[in-house]
Design an enzyme around this catalytic site. Structure first.
Site, PDB file in Angstrom:
ATOM      1  N   THR A 273      -0.292   1.142   7.024  1.00  0.00           N
ATOM      2  CA  THR A 273      -0.163  -0.104   5.914  1.00  0.00           C
ATOM      3  C   THR A 273      -0.032  -1.417   6.798  1.00  0.00           C
ATOM      4  OG1 THR A 273       1.301  -1.080   4.115  1.00  0.00           O
ATOM      5  CG2 THR A 273       2.076   0.607   5.782  1.00  0.00           C
TER       6      THR A 273
ATOM      7  N   THR B 143       0.912  -1.221   0.148  1.00  0.00           N
ATOM      8  CA  THR B 143       0.042   0.082   0.088  1.00  0.00           C
ATOM      9  C   THR B 143       0.784   1.311  -0.121  1.00  0.00           C
ATOM     10  OG1 THR B 143      -1.823  -1.058   1.151  1.00  0.00           O
ATOM     11  CG2 THR B 143      -1.442   1.428   1.550  1.00  0.00           C
TER      12      THR B 143
ATOM     13  N   ARG C 251     -13.952  -7.267  -0.553  1.00  0.00           N
ATOM     14  CA  ARG C 251     -13.483  -7.186   0.846  1.00  0.00           C
ATOM     15  C   ARG C 251     -12.967  -5.763   0.666  1.00  0.00           C
ATOM     16  NH1 ARG C 251      -8.084  -5.339   1.953  1.00  0.00           N
ATOM     17  NH2 ARG C 251      -7.467  -6.477   4.021  1.00  0.00           N
ATOM     18  N   VAL C 252     -12.986  -5.040   1.921  1.00  0.00           N
ATOM     19  CA  VAL C 252     -12.219  -3.678   1.831  1.00  0.00           C
ATOM     20  C   VAL C 252     -11.449  -3.521   3.371  1.00  0.00           C
ATOM     21  CG1 VAL C 252     -12.711  -1.239   2.617  1.00  0.00           C
ATOM     22  CG2 VAL C 252     -14.403  -2.533   0.931  1.00  0.00           C
ATOM     23  N   GLY C 253     -10.313  -3.241   3.359  1.00  0.00           N
ATOM     24  CA  GLY C 253      -9.534  -3.378   4.581  1.00  0.00           C
ATOM     25  C   GLY C 253      -9.526  -1.992   5.220  1.00  0.00           C
ATOM     26  N   ASP C 254      -8.581  -1.692   6.077  1.00  0.00           N
ATOM     27  CA  ASP C 254      -8.393  -0.328   6.699  1.00  0.00           C
ATOM     28  C   ASP C 254      -8.202   0.712   5.757  1.00  0.00           C
ATOM     29  OD1 ASP C 254      -5.900  -1.661   6.126  1.00  0.00           O
ATOM     30  OD2 ASP C 254      -5.051   0.198   6.968  1.00  0.00           O
TER      31      ASP C 254
HETATM   32  N1  ASP Z   1      -3.815  -2.593   4.600  1.00  0.00           N
HETATM   33  C1  ASP Z   1      -3.992  -2.800   3.222  1.00  0.00           C
HETATM   34  C2  ASP Z   1      -5.309  -3.590   3.212  1.00  0.00           C
HETATM   35  O1  ASP Z   1      -5.414  -4.363   4.173  1.00  0.00           O
HETATM   36  C3  ASP Z   1      -2.886  -3.773   2.579  1.00  0.00           C
HETATM   37  C4  ASP Z   1      -1.632  -3.098   2.544  1.00  0.00           C
HETATM   38  O2  ASP Z   1      -1.222  -2.107   3.552  1.00  0.00           O
HETATM   39  O3  ASP Z   1      -0.582  -3.412   2.114  1.00  0.00           O
HETATM   40  O4  ASP Z   1      -5.807  -3.421   2.452  1.00  0.00           O
END
Ligand code: ASP
Length: 279
Positions: A200, A149, A177-180
């Site tokens: 990240t 990221t 899917r959605v992350g942080d």
């Molecule tokens: N935090 C990001 C996610 O989970 C991935 C990443 O930081 O590489 O979507």
């Protein structure tokens, strides 16, 4: 006084990608700093820096983003204006090279804060963002933990702090899917009275500790930016067992970064104009 710090993910880049990761971060920080030293805004600087990182195939954002389990590229991004606390975000946006630009358009051209999925992609098209085929975006795997990221945090000459984060998300994720990354307080946070942060790492873990907010609260409570970043990474490990990293800038332009992965690709230019970078 101005300052900027950027990252290209808390990761374990394979050797052949390391120099590119590091150099791209230096280029992005320099591009953002050029705007800042000509009186540009922190928002412009973080968007400029993140666009540079999105264009780099070494990172999992924009061009080079990882595909989901269907082979599609669904990207997430957020940009936060620390002068107002307002933000723009997109999740699951497709076919654009610069999700951070779409997030900025949500901030400045709508009454909303976040658009997702088909609505976000349609908004991007209506706003005139160029559309590209999935094949033009999808990236090869560049590391073992497959993060990559990107993000940036900046302080401008008016004392405004802004933060931005952009990602292709988890490699091979379930569609939807959605992350942080696009979530306020998780992937990014900024308040000019205190500072800002971009995170990240393992999204599912970062959400649980609200990583950017965890850094922000520690700076607000008197920790240095560097100590706050380290304390938040410690909290992430302790509470979730997860891995990740974070960058931050406080309201006086002091910089912080920390990670518990083998690498955090980063570059910064401090208030004295000194460029630092590392992996
Ligand atoms: N935090 C990001 C996610 O989970 C991935 C990443 O930081 O590489 O979507």
């Amino acid at each position: 006084m101005t300052a900027i710090i950027v990252h290209g993910g808390a990761d374990d880049f394979w050797p052949e990608w390391r120099e590119a990761a590091w150099k791209c971060c230096e280029r992005a920080a320099t591009a953002g700093q050029e705007l800042l030293c000509h009186g540009g805004s922190a928002l412009d600087a973080v968007e400029r820096a993140v666009r540079e990182l999105e264009d780099a195939t070494v990172f999992n954002a924009g061009t080079g983003a990882y595909p989901n389990a269907d082979g599609e590229v669904e990207m997430d991004a957020i940009i936060v204006d620390g002068s107002t606390g307002r933000f723009g975000a997109v999740a699951g946006v497709q076919h654009v090279r610069h999700p951070i630009g779409v997030a900025r358009a949500v901030l400045e051209r709508t009454d909303h804060s976040m658009l997702v999925g088909a609505g976000a992609t349609r908004f991007a098209s209506e706003q005139g963002f160029d559309f590209v085929a999935t094949d033009d975006l999808v990236g090869e795997v560049k590391s073992g933990s497959q993060h990559g990221t990107v993000g940036a945090v900046a302080l401008d000459s008016q004392g405004v702090v802004a933060a931005a984060t952009s990602t292709g998300g988890a490699h091979n994720k379930l569609p939807g899917r959605v992350g942080d990354s696009p979530l306020i307080g998780c992937g990014a946070m900024a308040d000019s009275r205190v500072g800002g942060a971009s995170a990240t790492g393992d999204g599912e873990a970062l959400m649980r500790v609200m990583m950017a907010r965890a850094v922000f609260e520690r700076i607000r409570d008197g920790m240095s930016a560097m100590d706050a970043a380290q304390a938040a990474v410690h909290l992430l490990k302790k509470e979730t067992g997860g891995t990740g990293g974070v960058i931050c800038v406080d309201s006086l332009g002091r910089l912080g970064h920390a990670h518990n992965t083998p690498h955090l690709a980063y570059a910064s230019i401090d208030a004295g104009g000194v460029l630092s970078s590392g992996l």
